[in-house]
Design a protein around this motif. Structure first.
Motif, PDB file in Angstrom:
ATOM      1  N   ALA A  12       0.845  -1.195   0.000  1.00 46.27           N
ATOM      2  CA  ALA A  12       0.000   0.000   0.000  1.00 46.27           C
ATOM      3  C   ALA A  12       0.882   1.246   0.000  1.00 46.27           C
ATOM      4  CB  ALA A  12      -0.913   0.013   1.220  1.00 46.27           C
ATOM      5  N   VAL A  13       0.596   2.164  -0.915  1.00 44.75           N
ATOM      6  CA  VAL A  13       1.319   3.435  -0.972  1.00 44.75           C
ATOM      7  C   VAL A  13       0.633   4.429  -0.037  1.00 44.75           C
ATOM      8  CG1 VAL A  13       2.056   5.345  -2.452  1.00 44.75           C
ATOM      9  CG2 VAL A  13       2.031   3.007  -3.354  1.00 44.75           C
ATOM     10  N   LEU A  14       1.400   5.011   0.876  1.00 54.34           N
ATOM     11  CA  LEU A  14       0.842   6.011   1.784  1.00 54.34           C
ATOM     12  C   LEU A  14       0.893   7.400   1.176  1.00 54.34           C
ATOM     13  CD1 LEU A  14       2.193   4.934   5.287  1.00 54.34           C
ATOM     14  CD2 LEU A  14       0.079   4.316   4.134  1.00 54.34           C
ATOM     15  N   THR A  15       2.003   7.721   0.517  1.00 54.86           N
ATOM     16  CA  THR A  15       2.134   9.053  -0.055  1.00 54.86           C
ATOM     17  C   THR A  15       3.393   9.132  -0.921  1.00 54.86           C
ATOM     18  OG1 THR A  15       2.359  11.424   0.459  1.00 54.86           O
ATOM     19  CG2 THR A  15       3.443   9.897   1.946  1.00 54.86           C
ATOM     20  N   PRO A  16       3.370   9.962  -1.958  1.00 50.94           N
ATOM     21  CA  PRO A  16       4.638  10.321  -2.612  1.00 50.94           C
ATOM     22  C   PRO A  16       5.397  11.279  -1.696  1.00 50.94           C
ATOM     23  CG  PRO A  16       2.840  11.576  -3.568  1.00 50.94           C
ATOM     24  CD  PRO A  16       2.210  10.616  -2.590  1.00 50.94           C
ATOM     25  N   LEU A  17       6.717  11.249  -1.758  1.00 50.67           N
ATOM     26  CA  LEU A  17       7.539  12.070  -0.872  1.00 50.67           C
ATOM     27  C   LEU A  17       8.208  13.237  -1.603  1.00 50.67           C
ATOM     28  CD1 LEU A  17       9.198   9.182   1.173  1.00 50.67           C
ATOM     29  CD2 LEU A  17       7.468  10.799   1.985  1.00 50.67           C
ATOM     30  N   HIS A  18       8.990  12.922  -2.605  1.00 49.06           N
ATOM     31  CA  HIS A  18       9.698  13.965  -3.351  1.00 49.06           C
ATOM     32  C   HIS A  18      10.181  13.372  -4.669  1.00 49.06           C
ATOM     33  CE1 HIS A  18      13.533  11.987  -2.388  1.00 49.06           C
ATOM     34  NE2 HIS A  18      13.125  11.928  -1.130  1.00 49.06           N
ATOM     35  N   ARG A  19      10.641  14.231  -5.549  1.00 48.38           N
ATOM     36  CA  ARG A  19      11.172  13.751  -6.824  1.00 48.38           C
ATOM     37  C   ARG A  19      12.597  13.239  -6.626  1.00 48.38           C
ATOM     38  NH1 ARG A  19      10.353  16.919 -12.240  1.00 48.38           N
ATOM     39  NH2 ARG A  19      11.851  18.330 -11.334  1.00 48.38           N
ATOM     40  N   ASP A  20      12.900  12.090  -7.221  1.00 48.18           N
ATOM     41  CA  ASP A  20      14.265  11.568  -7.304  1.00 48.18           C
ATOM     42  C   ASP A  20      14.767  11.843  -8.720  1.00 48.18           C
ATOM     43  OD1 ASP A  20      14.682  10.666  -4.771  1.00 48.18           O
ATOM     44  OD2 ASP A  20      14.143   8.589  -5.173  1.00 48.18           O
ATOM     45  N   VAL A  21      15.793  12.667  -8.816  1.00 49.82           N
ATOM     46  CA  VAL A  21      16.279  13.115 -10.119  1.00 49.82           C
ATOM     47  C   VAL A  21      17.488  12.293 -10.531  1.00 49.82           C
ATOM     48  CG1 VAL A  21      17.101  15.094 -11.451  1.00 49.82           C
ATOM     49  CG2 VAL A  21      15.467  15.435  -9.588  1.00 49.82           C
ATOM     50  N   LEU A  22      17.535  11.910 -11.803  1.00 48.44           N
ATOM     51  CA  LEU A  22      18.672  11.150 -12.318  1.00 48.44           C
ATOM     52  C   LEU A  22      19.800  12.111 -12.697  1.00 48.44           C
ATOM     53  CD1 LEU A  22      18.569   8.035 -14.556  1.00 48.44           C
ATOM     54  CD2 LEU A  22      20.209   9.834 -15.070  1.00 48.44           C
ATOM     55  N   HIS A  23      20.967  11.898 -12.096  1.00 43.33           N
ATOM     56  CA  HIS A  23      22.162  12.709 -12.355  1.00 43.33           C
ATOM     57  C   HIS A  23      23.220  11.821 -13.013  1.00 43.33           C
ATOM     58  CE1 HIS A  23      20.122  14.470  -8.863  1.00 43.33           C
ATOM     59  NE2 HIS A  23      20.695  15.628  -9.134  1.00 43.33           N
ATOM     60  N   VAL A  24      23.718  12.237 -14.143  1.00 41.40           N
ATOM     61  CA  VAL A  24      24.870  11.572 -14.761  1.00 41.40           C
ATOM     62  C   VAL A  24      26.094  12.393 -14.376  1.00 41.40           C
ATOM     63  CG1 VAL A  24      25.955  10.789 -16.878  1.00 41.40           C
ATOM     64  CG2 VAL A  24      23.473  10.669 -16.647  1.00 41.40           C
ATOM     65  N   VAL A  25      26.864  11.879 -13.427  1.00 43.28           N
ATOM     66  CA  VAL A  25      28.018  12.591 -12.871  1.00 43.28           C
ATOM     67  C   VAL A  25      29.289  12.013 -13.489  1.00 43.28           C
ATOM     68  CG1 VAL A  25      29.214  13.262 -10.759  1.00 43.28           C
ATOM     69  CG2 VAL A  25      26.745  12.842 -10.710  1.00 43.28           C
ATOM     70  N   VAL A  26      30.150  12.865 -14.009  1.00 44.45           N
ATOM     71  CA  VAL A  26      31.411  12.399 -14.604  1.00 44.45           C
ATOM     72  C   VAL A  26      32.576  13.185 -14.028  1.00 44.45           C
ATOM     73  CG1 VAL A  26      30.315  11.633 -16.734  1.00 44.45           C
ATOM     74  CG2 VAL A  26      31.198  13.957 -16.578  1.00 44.45           C
ATOM     75  N   ARG A  27      33.726  12.555 -14.025  1.00 38.68           N
ATOM     76  CA  ARG A  27      34.939  13.193 -13.523  1.00 38.68           C
ATOM     77  C   ARG A  27      35.523  14.100 -14.616  1.00 38.68           C
ATOM     78  NH1 ARG A  27      37.786  11.705  -9.122  1.00 38.68           N
ATOM     79  NH2 ARG A  27      36.645   9.708  -9.043  1.00 38.68           N
ATOM     80  N   ASN A  28      35.919  15.293 -14.249  1.00 34.47           N
ATOM     81  CA  ASN A  28      36.507  16.236 -15.212  1.00 34.47           C
ATOM     82  C   ASN A  28      37.787  15.660 -15.816  1.00 34.47           C
ATOM     83  OD1 ASN A  28      34.534  18.173 -14.696  1.00 34.47           O
ATOM     84  ND2 ASN A  28      35.712  19.114 -13.048  1.00 34.47           N
ATOM     85  N   GLY A  29      38.004  15.993 -17.080  1.00 34.80           N
ATOM     86  CA  GLY A  29      39.250  15.632 -17.737  1.00 34.80           C
ATOM     87  C   GLY A  29      39.316  14.221 -18.270  1.00 34.80           C
ATOM     88  N   ARG A  30      38.222  13.490 -18.229  1.00 33.75           N
ATOM     89  CA  ARG A  30      38.226  12.114 -18.736  1.00 33.75           C
ATOM     90  C   ARG A  30      37.669  12.017 -20.156  1.00 33.75           C
ATOM     91  NH1 ARG A  30      38.920   8.600 -14.138  1.00 33.75           N
ATOM     92  NH2 ARG A  30      40.458   9.746 -12.911  1.00 33.75           N
ATOM     93  N   GLY A  31      37.305  13.128 -20.754  1.00 39.30           N
ATOM     94  CA  GLY A  31      36.805  13.116 -22.121  1.00 39.30           C
ATOM     95  C   GLY A  31      35.424  12.520 -22.278  1.00 39.30           C
ATOM     96  N   ILE A  32      34.622  12.552 -21.223  1.00 35.46           N
ATOM     97  CA  ILE A  32      33.265  12.004 -21.279  1.00 35.46           C
ATOM     98  C   ILE A  32      32.300  13.168 -21.512  1.00 35.46           C
ATOM     99  CG2 ILE A  32      31.513  10.668 -20.056  1.00 35.46           C
ATOM    100  CD1 ILE A  32      33.728   9.500 -18.333  1.00 35.46           C
ATOM    101  N   GLU A  33      31.748  13.217 -22.698  1.00 28.92           N
ATOM    102  CA  GLU A  33      30.869  14.329 -23.070  1.00 28.92           C
ATOM    103  C   GLU A  33      29.412  13.923 -23.204  1.00 28.92           C
ATOM    104  OE1 GLU A  33      32.441  16.083 -26.587  1.00 28.92           O
ATOM    105  OE2 GLU A  33      34.354  16.642 -25.659  1.00 28.92           O
ATOM    106  N   GLY A  34      29.134  12.635 -23.175  1.00 24.28           N
ATOM    107  CA  GLY A  34      27.770  12.143 -23.281  1.00 24.28           C
ATOM    108  C   GLY A  34      27.682  10.741 -22.721  1.00 24.28           C
ATOM    109  N   THR A  35      26.465  10.269 -22.511  1.00 22.83           N
ATOM    110  CA  THR A  35      26.278   8.946 -21.938  1.00 22.83           C
ATOM    111  C   THR A  35      26.907   7.869 -22.803  1.00 22.83           C
ATOM    112  OG1 THR A  35      24.175   9.761 -21.056  1.00 22.83           O
ATOM    113  CG2 THR A  35      24.546   7.401 -20.961  1.00 22.83           C
ATOM    114  N   ALA A  36      26.923   8.082 -24.104  1.00 25.36           N
ATOM    115  CA  ALA A  36      27.523   7.089 -25.001  1.00 25.36           C
ATOM    116  C   ALA A  36      29.003   6.890 -24.730  1.00 25.36           C
ATOM    117  CB  ALA A  36      27.309   7.513 -26.458  1.00 25.36           C
TER     118      ALA A  36
END
Length: 436
Positions: free
Chosen positions: A105-129
């Protein structure tokens, strides 16, 4: 016990009625719902938003139920669902879409969970691909974060063979330089997430296919992270960033007693938790949740007038008093509506006043920022440090409106104060070292 022979019919009837009453009371005592001696609330790993919210919520539940609350640290949503089904938890915070809820049983929604794609600087990662051949954390086994991250990788047709997936919690980014990035699904107030972005070695990538992913997955929706949400100077993200989001839910077992559900919802919506967690849905927002049905007791909490039709039927059967009852109900409702209207106007006036005050305080912080730039006198800098600290405390003490606390300007103000305090402290330390 049977009545003795020779009793009059009236006495026999009295004996029968007494027996029915005793039987009814016995049935009620045997069947009425009871609170557990200790309430168990499953959350997630310590340091994350689920666990921190669970600890604050536990305080209000304990005060109302007089029961202790054990806040369980778990891997996350998938494990929490299993704990509920096994009877080892009474309540759980989960991420929508992390598992089947048909038997819960669902009592209530709480808050939005946002998807973050976090990358380390300088690794040449510019997109999810660019995750191909990279070492990426997607969260512990048993977490909703991991389930959502796998949905994202599946959308881009990336397999385990192409991406070096780890089950590390994303905070390991701060310690393990071999991690190139992480897929993080959490609330924007997650303390560990704020710590990662305060570090300066990481950046966020947009999700270009946000609409397409939301179209394929019921619990995902397009979302935008505003510029400078996590840091300013330099802003992180540097521009409004497209991504996707799901929802955190508070769930329980279908047979959970009403004596538990109502105090839990009261603790959540009536204890001003939004001041600590600005992203929490308000009571009215939660009441409009439609993706999954809410528990009946939760519906009654959000809409206390659900039973008015039954009261109306009873009033019609009482010919002599029905008009009075209806009039009293209508009068009470009108008085309540009037009170709510007055309170609403007062709150709007208070919000406008405090917002004006916030902008004045922000101007003062900016002025102090400019004043300290070329200052080299340690005593003057210490005075500036006291001034900006006082401004920060003033805002926390005076600006108490829950909507203001959740406003982006308030978050920027606190961040600006914290950055300026650290900057002045660093300058003072440097000047004292040089002076030696």
């Amino acid at each position: 016990m049977l009545p003795a022979p020779g009793l009059k019919p009236r006495k026999v009837l009295a004996w029968i009625m007494a027996g029915v009453l005793v039987a009814s009371i016995a049935t009620w005592l045997a069947s009425r719902s009871r609170l557990p001696d200790e309430i168990k609330l499953a959350t997630a790993l310590p340091g994350g938003q689920y666990h921190e919210l669970g600890e604050k919520l536990a305080v209000g539940i304990t005060r109302r139920t007089k029961r202790s609350v054990d806040v369980l640290a778990t891997a996350g949503s998938v494990e929490n669902l299993e704990l509920l089904r096994q009877g080892r938890a009474d309540l759980a915070i989960i991420q929508a879409g992390s598992g089947d809820l048909d038997d819960l049983a669902v009592l209530t929604p709480l808050h939005r969970d946002v998807l973050h794609v976090v990358v380390r600087n300088g690794r040449g990662i510019e997109g999810t691909a660019d995750f191909v051949g990279r070492r990426v954390s997607i969260g512990p086994v048993g977490s909703g974060m991991r389930a959502a991250a796998l949905d994202l990788l599946e959308h881009y047709r990336m397999t385990d063979a192409e991406v070096d997936i780890t089950d590390d919690y994303f905070a390991r980014l701060l310690e393990d330089d071999s991690l190139d990035g992480a897929v993080v699904v959490t609330g924007t107030q997650n303390p560990d997430l704020l710590e990662v972005f305060a570090d300066g070695r990481f950046e966020l990538l947009p999700i270009r296919d946000d609409d397409a992913i939301a179209h394929r997955h019921l619990f995902f929706e397009p979302a935008t992270l505003p510029r400078g949400l996590y840091h300013e100077r330099p802003p992180r993200p540097p521009d409004d960033l497209d991504t996707i989001a799901t929802t955190a839910l508070l769930v329980t077992k279908k047979d959970a007693p009403t004596e538990l559900i109502e105090p839990v919802l009261q603790a959540l919506f009536e204890d001003r938790l939004r001041e600590r967690f600005p992203g929490l849905y308000s009571r009215s927002e939660a009441a409009s949740w439609e993706l999954t049905p809410l528990a009946d007791s939760a519906k009654t909490y959000f809409d206390p007038y659900r039973g008015l039709s039954t009261i109306g039927d009873l009033a019609e059967s009482l010919a002599a008093t029905k008009e009075l009852i209806v009039a009293l109900i209508a009068g009470a409702y009108l008085l309540w509506s009037r009170w709510r209207s007055v309170q609403g106007r007062r709150q709007q006036q208070l919000l406008a006043h405090q917002m004006e005050r916030l902008h004045r305080l922000l101007d003062e912080v900016v002025a102090l920022e400019r004043a300290q730039m070329d200052e080299t006198d340690v005593e003057v800098l210490e005075q500036r440090l006291d001034e900006v600290t006082e401004l920060k405390l003033t805002a926390l003490e005076e600006l108490t409106h829950s909507d203001l606390r959740g406003d982006r300007t308030f978050l920027i103000y606190l961040t600006e104060c914290s950055d300026l305090i650290r900057k002045i402290q660093a300058k003072i330390a440097t000047l004292r070292t040089v002076g030696r």
